[in-house]
Design a protein around this motif. Sequence first.
Motif, PDB file in Angstrom:
ATOM      1  N   ASP A 161       0.743  -1.201   0.002  1.00  0.00           N
ATOM      2  CA  ASP A 161      -0.003   0.124  -0.111  1.00  0.00           C
ATOM      3  C   ASP A 161       0.812   1.228   0.111  1.00  0.00           C
ATOM      4  O   ASP A 161       0.224   2.222  -0.393  1.00  0.00           O
ATOM      5  CB  ASP A 161      -0.910   0.187   1.170  1.00  0.00           C
ATOM      6  CG  ASP A 161      -0.213  -0.139   2.653  1.00  0.00           C
ATOM      7  OD1 ASP A 161       0.651  -1.034   2.668  1.00  0.00           O
ATOM      8  OD2 ASP A 161      -0.246   0.960   3.286  1.00  0.00           O
ATOM      9  N   LEU A 162       1.805   1.105   0.534  1.00  0.00           N
ATOM     10  CA  LEU A 162       2.928   2.325   0.559  1.00  0.00           C
ATOM     11  C   LEU A 162       3.149   2.811  -0.832  1.00  0.00           C
ATOM     12  O   LEU A 162       3.458   4.059  -1.204  1.00  0.00           O
ATOM     13  CB  LEU A 162       4.349   2.037   1.216  1.00  0.00           C
ATOM     14  CG  LEU A 162       4.258   1.735   2.757  1.00  0.00           C
ATOM     15  CD1 LEU A 162       5.513   1.599   3.216  1.00  0.00           C
ATOM     16  CD2 LEU A 162       3.748   3.082   3.257  1.00  0.00           C
ATOM     17  N   ALA A 163       3.271   1.980  -1.762  1.00  0.00           N
ATOM     18  CA  ALA A 163       3.757   2.139  -3.389  1.00  0.00           C
ATOM     19  C   ALA A 163       2.660   3.200  -3.874  1.00  0.00           C
ATOM     20  O   ALA A 163       2.999   4.193  -4.512  1.00  0.00           O
ATOM     21  CB  ALA A 163       3.887   0.944  -4.086  1.00  0.00           C
ATOM     22  N   THR A 164       1.389   3.082  -3.690  1.00  0.00           N
ATOM     23  CA  THR A 164       0.246   3.934  -3.854  1.00  0.00           C
ATOM     24  C   THR A 164       0.526   5.358  -3.609  1.00  0.00           C
ATOM     25  O   THR A 164       0.225   6.298  -4.328  1.00  0.00           O
ATOM     26  CB  THR A 164      -1.190   3.315  -3.749  1.00  0.00           C
ATOM     27  OG1 THR A 164      -1.109   1.855  -4.120  1.00  0.00           O
ATOM     28  CG2 THR A 164      -1.995   4.117  -4.107  1.00  0.00           C
ATOM     29  N   SER A 165       0.854   5.418  -2.173  1.00  0.00           N
ATOM     30  CA  SER A 165       1.066   6.708  -1.534  1.00  0.00           C
ATOM     31  C   SER A 165       2.156   7.411  -2.118  1.00  0.00           C
ATOM     32  O   SER A 165       2.159   8.421  -2.315  1.00  0.00           O
ATOM     33  CB  SER A 165       1.139   6.545   0.023  1.00  0.00           C
ATOM     34  OG  SER A 165       0.150   5.773   0.610  1.00  0.00           O
ATOM     35  N   GLN A 187       5.385  -2.184  -7.482  1.00  0.00           N
ATOM     36  CA  GLN A 187       6.184  -2.800  -6.153  1.00  0.00           C
ATOM     37  C   GLN A 187       6.908  -1.708  -5.293  1.00  0.00           C
ATOM     38  O   GLN A 187       7.388  -0.736  -5.977  1.00  0.00           O
ATOM     39  CB  GLN A 187       7.102  -3.817  -6.729  1.00  0.00           C
ATOM     40  CG  GLN A 187       6.490  -4.949  -7.677  1.00  0.00           C
ATOM     41  CD  GLN A 187       7.474  -5.735  -8.310  1.00  0.00           C
ATOM     42  OE1 GLN A 187       8.651  -5.716  -7.995  1.00  0.00           O
ATOM     43  NE2 GLN A 187       7.166  -6.671  -9.091  1.00  0.00           N
ATOM     44  N   ILE A 188       6.799  -2.117  -3.936  1.00  0.00           N
ATOM     45  CA  ILE A 188       7.602  -1.121  -3.075  1.00  0.00           C
ATOM     46  C   ILE A 188       8.919  -0.796  -3.242  1.00  0.00           C
ATOM     47  O   ILE A 188       9.040   0.505  -3.235  1.00  0.00           O
ATOM     48  CB  ILE A 188       6.985  -1.466  -1.643  1.00  0.00           C
ATOM     49  CG1 ILE A 188       7.478  -0.303  -0.670  1.00  0.00           C
ATOM     50  CG2 ILE A 188       7.700  -2.650  -1.173  1.00  0.00           C
ATOM     51  CD1 ILE A 188       6.988   1.098  -0.875  1.00  0.00           C
ATOM     52  N   GLY A 189       9.779  -1.696  -3.519  1.00  0.00           N
ATOM     53  CA  GLY A 189      10.955  -1.472  -3.705  1.00  0.00           C
ATOM     54  C   GLY A 189      11.147  -0.630  -4.950  1.00  0.00           C
ATOM     55  O   GLY A 189      12.289   0.502  -5.013  1.00  0.00           O
ATOM     56  N   ASN A 190      10.602  -0.951  -6.180  1.00  0.00           N
ATOM     57  CA  ASN A 190      10.790  -0.005  -7.581  1.00  0.00           C
ATOM     58  C   ASN A 190      10.125   1.466  -7.099  1.00  0.00           C
ATOM     59  O   ASN A 190      10.829   2.242  -7.479  1.00  0.00           O
ATOM     60  CB  ASN A 190       9.881  -0.605  -8.446  1.00  0.00           C
ATOM     61  CG  ASN A 190      10.705  -2.001  -8.947  1.00  0.00           C
ATOM     62  OD1 ASN A 190      11.714  -2.370  -8.599  1.00  0.00           O
ATOM     63  ND2 ASN A 190       9.825  -2.873  -9.721  1.00  0.00           N
ATOM     64  N   MET A 191       9.213   1.454  -6.288  1.00  0.00           N
ATOM     65  CA  MET A 191       8.524   2.862  -6.125  1.00  0.00           C
ATOM     66  C   MET A 191       9.678   3.621  -5.344  1.00  0.00           C
ATOM     67  O   MET A 191       9.553   4.677  -5.511  1.00  0.00           O
ATOM     68  CB  MET A 191       6.998   2.644  -5.648  1.00  0.00           C
ATOM     69  CG  MET A 191       6.125   3.801  -5.939  1.00  0.00           C
ATOM     70  SD  MET A 191       5.913   4.141  -7.487  1.00  0.00           S
ATOM     71  CE  MET A 191       6.459   5.937  -7.547  1.00  0.00           C
TER      72      MET A 191
END
Length: 486
Positions: A85-89, A135-139
């Motif tokens: 969900d952090l990736a969207t933020s 993906q969170i790492g990519n974002m």
Amino acid sequence: MPSMPAFEKEMRQEKAALLIMHQNRMCVYDERSTYSDAVPSDSTQISDPRIDFSAKIRNEFPSVYFLDSVLFQRSGTQMPDAASDLATSLSGLVGDISANREFVSLYFEFVHPWLPFLSKRRFLERVLNPLGAKQIGNMLLISTMKLVAEDIVDDNTISPLYSSVKLALLRLEMSGNLEFRTLQAWIMISLYELGHGIYPAAYLTIGSCVRYARALGIHLSIENSFGSSMHDELDSEERRRSWWAILLLDGFVHLGCPAALEVNLPPTSDSILPIDDSVWEQGEQELSRAQLYRLTSPLTATMGRFCLTAQAGILLGRVFQHVNDTVNTDEFRHQEATVLDNTISALTQVSREEGRHRGIGVCSPTTICFSARLLLHDEERWQRSGSRENRIGLSPSRDIVDEIIGNMLRLARALASCGKCGAEQISPFCLETMYRSGMIFAQRFASEGDEEAYESFKILKLGMEATSRRWKAGNLLKARDLTGIL
């Protein structure tokens, strides 16, 4: 018993209703109340995409990874994909990447040449790929790249994007994330903090990079020339370069306080250096035919810029060890200092030759060598007890210092004349040498009354002010001048 007054009865009923509401509601904490000193008050910028810390955080990381690594490997346990969900933020703060990739071009044009730890090919194929960007790492990596590549607006280094990235990294740590792209985001955010003088965050973040990389086993990549079954040669080289970038940042962050250097395991004489940058950019087929260099390899101008930068970082680390040596005899330290000085001088010459060969005006390994040599000849910064006499035992170093500060004066003059267009190409690794050079000129003016030295100081101050449009740490010499502390 007298009857209860009507207003008191109403008050009790209202308190009971409030109590019921309190017992059945969820407490939601707005992070702005905690970080009010760091996050701008303009809530319109961050109200929608900000990270919601009211959400539950679950740590599903397999603890057996640390408790019994053999069992982890044999059991085939997989790492969890945490906090998606952090990736969207973060995506809401970065913007539409498919429509606006200008910051990516800026990064690879102005930052990548002097700290090339990202594979441009892999980044475009896997990180910016719409199928994987959320993906969170990519974002995180995309977000930190945007931070590093773009100029600061209104002198605000603690921007909503920076604050959200730092909070996201904290939450990922709490949720058990351990992933290579997240490590590269850690490296990128530490570079941002270092370049803009955000302390103690820069010091602490680089320390986190070291531990995070070791937890992933990235430090082993410089000791093994064979890629694992999980990684091809391009991925293996990217991991190797990421570890060299961490070592370089970890050494550089201690230049202002060399006595505070932490003891980390140094690379061995057989450690593998980064391959030639131009070969690495061509892809995996060229990698298989690339010449492999180790720390014991003879210096050549064809090694590549980052290879020479890594070696400059190693020599800087050895200077740190030398100035903090309280065990060995004066005779040993004299011999060691002479060897170090000669080695740094040789690497400087090769670096400058490499810069001329490739058309690079300002070479990071050259300025790191300058910083290391200035420290080696500046006993006042050693912070050791006892007499200062014969600590190094070297011959008078004024000629060496004059050569270095003369080079930095020419650089500052060029920056002051061309302004921002030149500053975009300057790395933070240049700032320390420029700062020390300015201080040397200022001290000569104060002690000798040399008017020419004062004019040189003013030129260096203007040059650093030009770099401060790109890296806020460039304001340090101006602060010295304003305070009058020489």
